[in-house]
Design a protein around this motif. Structure first.
Motif, short mmCIF file in Angstrom:
data_model
loop_
_atom_site.label_atom_id
_atom_site.label_comp_id
_atom_site.label_asym_id
_atom_site.label_seq_id
_atom_site.Cartn_x
_atom_site.Cartn_y
_atom_site.Cartn_z
N ASN A 331 0.85 -1.18 0.00
CA ASN A 331 0.00 0.00 0.00
C ASN A 331 0.90 1.24 0.00
O ASN A 331 1.69 1.44 0.91
CB ASN A 331 -0.91 -0.01 1.24
CG ASN A 331 -1.87 1.17 1.24
OD1 ASN A 331 -2.26 1.67 0.19
ND2 ASN A 331 -2.24 1.61 2.44
N ARG A 332 0.78 2.04 -1.06
CA ARG A 332 1.56 3.27 -1.16
C ARG A 332 0.63 4.46 -1.28
O ARG A 332 -0.30 4.45 -2.09
CB ARG A 332 2.49 3.23 -2.38
CG ARG A 332 3.57 2.17 -2.32
CD ARG A 332 4.53 2.32 -3.48
NE ARG A 332 3.89 2.04 -4.76
CZ ARG A 332 4.19 2.66 -5.89
NH1 ARG A 332 5.08 3.64 -5.90
NH2 ARG A 332 3.59 2.34 -7.02
N THR A 333 0.86 5.47 -0.49
CA THR A 333 0.06 6.69 -0.55
C THR A 333 0.98 7.91 -0.57
O THR A 333 2.10 7.89 -0.04
CB THR A 333 -0.89 6.81 0.66
OG1 THR A 333 -0.11 6.80 1.86
CG2 THR A 333 -1.88 5.66 0.68
N ASN A 334 0.48 8.96 -1.19
CA ASN A 334 1.25 10.19 -1.29
C ASN A 334 0.30 11.37 -1.15
O ASN A 334 -0.70 11.46 -1.88
CB ASN A 334 1.98 10.26 -2.64
CG ASN A 334 3.08 11.30 -2.66
OD1 ASN A 334 3.59 11.69 -1.61
ND2 ASN A 334 3.45 11.77 -3.83
N ILE A 335 0.60 12.24 -0.22
CA ILE A 335 -0.17 13.48 -0.03
C ILE A 335 0.72 14.64 -0.44
O ILE A 335 1.85 14.77 0.06
CB ILE A 335 -0.62 13.64 1.43
CG1 ILE A 335 -1.53 12.47 1.83
CG2 ILE A 335 -1.35 14.97 1.62
CD1 ILE A 335 -1.91 12.48 3.29
N THR A 336 0.25 15.46 -1.37
CA THR A 336 1.06 16.56 -1.88
C THR A 336 0.34 17.88 -1.64
O THR A 336 -0.89 17.95 -1.58
CB THR A 336 1.32 16.41 -3.39
OG1 THR A 336 0.07 16.43 -4.09
CG2 THR A 336 2.05 15.12 -3.68
N ALA A 337 1.16 18.92 -1.51
CA ALA A 337 0.63 20.28 -1.35
C ALA A 337 1.51 21.24 -2.13
O ALA A 337 2.74 21.22 -1.98
CB ALA A 337 0.59 20.67 0.13
N ASN A 338 0.88 22.04 -2.97
CA ASN A 338 1.57 23.11 -3.70
C ASN A 338 0.82 24.40 -3.43
O ASN A 338 -0.33 24.55 -3.86
CB ASN A 338 1.61 22.83 -5.20
CG ASN A 338 2.33 21.55 -5.52
OD1 ASN A 338 1.71 20.52 -5.70
ND2 ASN A 338 3.64 21.62 -5.60
#
Length: 903
Positions: A331-338
């Motif tokens: 299980n891979r998750t990525n939370i990004t913010a720009n």
């Protein structure tokens, strides 16, 4: 208007540099997760190759006007709404939120970015609302499916493979012959491993508008795509907002924000390139065709009865990849913010002072578990590395990884523009920029689990020290820059840029470097002697020269870092100690690219527009890893040595053949030719061979040229392989060290381009785009296994192997089964291709119908991607940019239907 990153946008006809703009129409409703795919074939000199068909992949080879460096990075700088971002942002950015993409190619357009612009710049501008605009709501829904692109390899069916085994003197058993003859078992494992209807769907909503002093844009997107391989795919949720406020006559503030959540279904351990049977791309080629994908039994009457899906192959001897999916849970998750916040004031007429604060951040998590399992596979199929006994219980393991990254960018500019006597237009821009990056990560693996229900890290009895890893990295850039432009009477344009950059990646005393550009453009059509020439609508000539820098090397490459190691290596000791992990280089500094550009642009007869752009780029103080003698304790370290050139031409053309109230028909085409040449290497060397790659850097040759022994075929008399030595004499003795030569074939295609057409009649429109690459080569590692009679008794073979040499007089390219193939020129394949990249058919409902429905727009569309490919390459896909192709995740053909409603 063209957005160049710093300062005000400019009219396209007034830009001195070499730029190209891709508008929102090319970026909307594309079936892939990232906008990058839509850029393929759109801009001359911009080469984009997709290295994987995995929906979650950002593995795209993106190059602008060739390869500038051997070991430092060759990827362009990406700017999103004025701030730099990494390619990891692409899967969390909704393509429908992008207003335009501007590609900056020459020194005049990129030198303002200095240290990061040696490989060109791609400026991404997101959509915004407009002041005084009524609220507009747009809803989109798309659904489609994916399947593997064309495959040029045909594997043997059961009858063919049995015939092949007879030919090489290693016949199959009578049991196998009976199974095939009586029950017709002949499995096409490619069809079993790849899904022909992997579902893709997306929905998004956007609202934009503005009042007298506030404009806004807000969008939500959900994207879900299954991969063509089980357990691969991605799900994405994005929220984007843009707010701009005119606080008063002299002050504006604004915020652009993109938040993304991505969940990756791909089990990277079994779907990445790798030559092991658990890789579905390998299994699809190598599995025996007379193995059934389902368990079966044969009753006393000789009737066959099929049961559940087979997890273990009866004859092949390995577990199927599906068994791996059942055992390995990832299980891979990525939370990004720009986030970009800006404040802009205009204290006096013509003067604009702007401050921008931006952050690009992500939080990545990996939870990977190998559940305890009973061994039913052979050691070669055990990708955990155990040496199990059949039927024994193998313990499980759990790996947890965490990475947090952020990059702050602070940009402050002052721009002054003045127009004197309606003739002299002068603009001066002064700026300062600072970037602070931080990257923290750790990985922990625990082993020895015996219960699938108890898989937390602390529940495993053993922590694997070899997989215990933590890193902390810091990086700082500081810059000042100055840009001046002058326009006389819209005829003569001059521009000059200076930038001074400092980077913590380089050694003290060598951290600062200066970059510059000068350029001019002559708007010839504005001259009196051409104004009366009616058939010539536009004519512009421009020229530029400048320098940019490259710092794309690992952090701390100059530093003598300290690392841990096992002093008891080879003795079984688990103790650790510290020592010098990387040698220092106190002289390490910038790699610099000097670029010259000259271009001519014209429009004639009101129909044809064309641009021809010549360039030459010279890389000096090239950053590359220099090999060390192993007696020093190190294998290599970075240094500034060597140089190379890229010389080429971009050609772009468009013709609006029919343009009436109801009809439009236009055609477009572009191409790039680029010649790459190494001119200097380290320590006065003329060449350097890279071990185990088939590549050799040699002065006077391309950086991607293959170095190999030339294969000439099989001696019909005895079935032995034949090669050419360096003197072009035939030999049957393979000697890689003595007989390898430069082949003249490069992994980097010197010719690339695209072409297409657009046709519309009233509300119906059709757009078709092709892209292509010529003289592109790859070493096809797959063929080494699929065309190998010496290993043919272990795995299935390509049907071409039915032509294997078996007796004197046979004329063939495939030697007898006693001959072991070598990695010679036979595996360097032409990967040139022509691909129908995108086809879009849409229908916009007439206004009278839309108005009755109280809508502003209603559009239906169909989009096809990679619908047709022409290539001679025999791997899964010719597109990847690599020297060695190893059973990679194939690219996909996609079909999508969608609807767009606006009100």
């Amino acid at each position: 208007l063209v957005v160049l990153g710093y300062g005000s946008a400019k009219k396209l006809g007034s830009v001195v540099g070499s730029v190209a703009v891709v508008g929102e129409k090319q970026l909307e409703n594309i079936p892939t997760a990232t906008f990058v795919d839509a850029l393929q074939g759109q801009v001359p000199g911009l080469n984009i190759f997709s290295n994987s068909g995995d929906p979650s992949s950002t593995d795209n080879a993106i190059r602008i006007r060739g390869v500038n460096s051997l070991n430092a990075g060759n990827t362009p700088l990406f700017i999103l709404d004025g701030a730099p971002v990494s390619s990891s942002v692409f899967t969390t950015l909704n393509p429908n939120d992008i207003k335009s993409v501007t590609v900056l190619k020459d020194a005049a357009s990129v030198a303002i970015y200095g240290s990061r612009a040696a490989n060109g710049v791609i400026v991404i501008t997101s959509k915004r609302g407009a002041f005084g605009e009524k609220a507009n709501v747009t809803l989109r829904a798309n659904v489609g499916w994916s399947q593997m692109v064309e495959d040029n390899v045909t594997m043997m069916n059961s009858q063919q493979y049995i015939e092949f085994r007879d030919k090489i003197g290693s016949p199959v058993s009578q049991e196998v012959r009976d199974i095939v003859d009586k029950y017709g078992i002949s499995t096409d494992w490619r069809k079993e491993m790849f899904n022909d209807n992997a579902l893709t769907y997306s929905v998004d909503a956007a609202v934009s508008g503005g009042g007298e002093n506030l404009s806004y844009y807000l969008s939500l997107n959900h994207y879900d795509a299954d991969g063509i391989i089980t357990m691969s795919g991605m799900r994405r949720e994005t929220l984007r907002t843009s707010l701009n406020s005119r606080v008063n006559d002299w002050l504006r503030v604004g915020l652009q924000a993109n938040l993304g959540y991505t969940k990756y279904g791909t089990n990277s351990q079994v779907t990445n390139s790798g030559i092991y049977v658990a890789n579905p791309m390998v299994f699809a080629r190598m599995a025996f065709p007379y193995d059934s994908p389902y368990y079966y039994t044969i009753d006393d009457d000789g009737q066959i009865h099929y049961g559940d899906r087979a997890m273990t192959m009866h004859y092949f001897g390995y577990n199927s990849p599906e068994w791996i999916y059942e055992t390995n849970k990832s299980n891979r998750t990525n939370i990004t913010a720009n986030l970009n916040l800006y404040e802009q004031i205009t204290p006096v007429k013509g003067l604009t002072i702007r401050a921008q604060q931006a952050v690009n951040a992500y939080d990545y998590r990996l939870d990977n578990k190998w559940l305890p399992y009973e061994t039913t596979l052979t050691p070669m199929g055990d990708i955990l590395g155990d040496d199990p006994n059949i039927g024994a219980l193998n313990s499980g393991q759990s790996t947890q990884s965490f990475q947090r990254y952020y990059a702050w960018t602070f940009t402050n500019t002052a721009e002054y523009n003045i127009l004197i006597n309606d003739l002299h237009d002068v603009t001066v821009l002064l700026g300062e920029e600072s970037m602070i990056n931080k990257d923290d990560m750790f990985t922990v693996t625990s082993k020895g689990f015996t219960d699938r229900r108890l898989m937390l890290l602390q529940q495993g009895p053993n922590v694997d020290n070899s997989m215990l890893n933590q890193s902390v990295q810091r990086e700082i850039f500081n810059s000042i820059f100055l840009k001046g432009s002058y326009n006389f009477d819209n005829r003569y344009f001059f521009e000059a840029t200076y930038r001074r950059d400092g980077s913590s990646r380089f050694a003290p005393g060598h951290r600062w470097s200066n970059f510059f550009s000068v350029g001019g453009m002559w708007n010839v059509k504005q001259e009196k002697f051409l104004q009366s020439v009616e058939w010539l609508n536009e004519l512009q000539a421009r020229v530029s020269y400048g320098s940019t820098g490259n710092s794309s090397i690992p952090n701390y490459a100059y530093f003598g870092t300290v690392g841990t190691y096992n002093p008891g290596y080879g003795t079984g000791s688990n103790t650790t100690s510290t020592g010098l992990g990387n040698p220092s280089n106190p002289d390490l500094t910038w790699e610099t690219v000097y670029a010259f550009d000259a271009a001519l642009r014209f429009k004639t007869l009101g129909i044809i527009t064309a641009e021809i752009d010549f360039y030459k780029k010279t890389t000096k103080d090239m950053l590359m890893q220099i090999p060390w003698s192993y007696t020093t304790g190190f294998d290599a370290s970075y240094g500034n040595i060597g140089s190379m050139t890229n010389t080429g031409v971009d050609v772009n053309g468009q013709a609006d053949i029919i343009k009436t109230q109801d009809w439009y028909w236009g055609v477009r085409c572009n191409f790039n030719y680029n010649k790459n040449k190494i001119t200097e290497l380290f320590s006065g060397r003329d060449s350097y061979t890279i071990p185990n790659t088939g590549l050799r850097y040699e002065v006077g040759h391309s950086a991607g040229e293959f170095y190999s022994v030339r294969y000439v075929g099989v001696d019909p008399r005895d079935g032995k392989q034949m090669w050419l030595d360096k003197n072009d004499n035939i030999t049957k003795i393979y000697n890689e060290e003595e007989n390898s030569v430069m082949t003249g074939k490069s992994q980097f295609a010197p010719w690339t381009g695209g072409f297409g057409t657009s046709l519309s009649w009233k509300g119906i429109s059709l757009s078709v785009d092709f892209n292509w690459a010529a003289k592109k080569y790859m070493t096809n590692n797959d063929a080494f296994f699929l065309q190998n009679a010496s290993q043919g008794y272990q795995q299935n073979q390509d049907v071409c192997m039915l032509n294997v040499w078996t007796k004197p007089g046979d004329v063939t390219m495939y030697p007898n089964a006693n001959e072991t193939p070598q990695f010679d020129s036979r595996y360097i394949e032409d990967a040139s291709f022509l691909r129908l990249k995108n086809l879009t058919l849409s229908y916009s409902f007439p206004k009278n119908i839309v108005n009755v429905m109280r809508l502003s727009n209603l559009v239906l569309h169909f989009t096809g991607r990679n619908l047709w490919t022409v290539t001679d390459f025999t791997g899964y896909d010719p597109e990847p940019q690599t020297n060695m192709y190893k059973f990679a995740y194939p690219n996909t053909r996609q079909y999508e239907f969608g609807v767009e409603v606006s009100f």
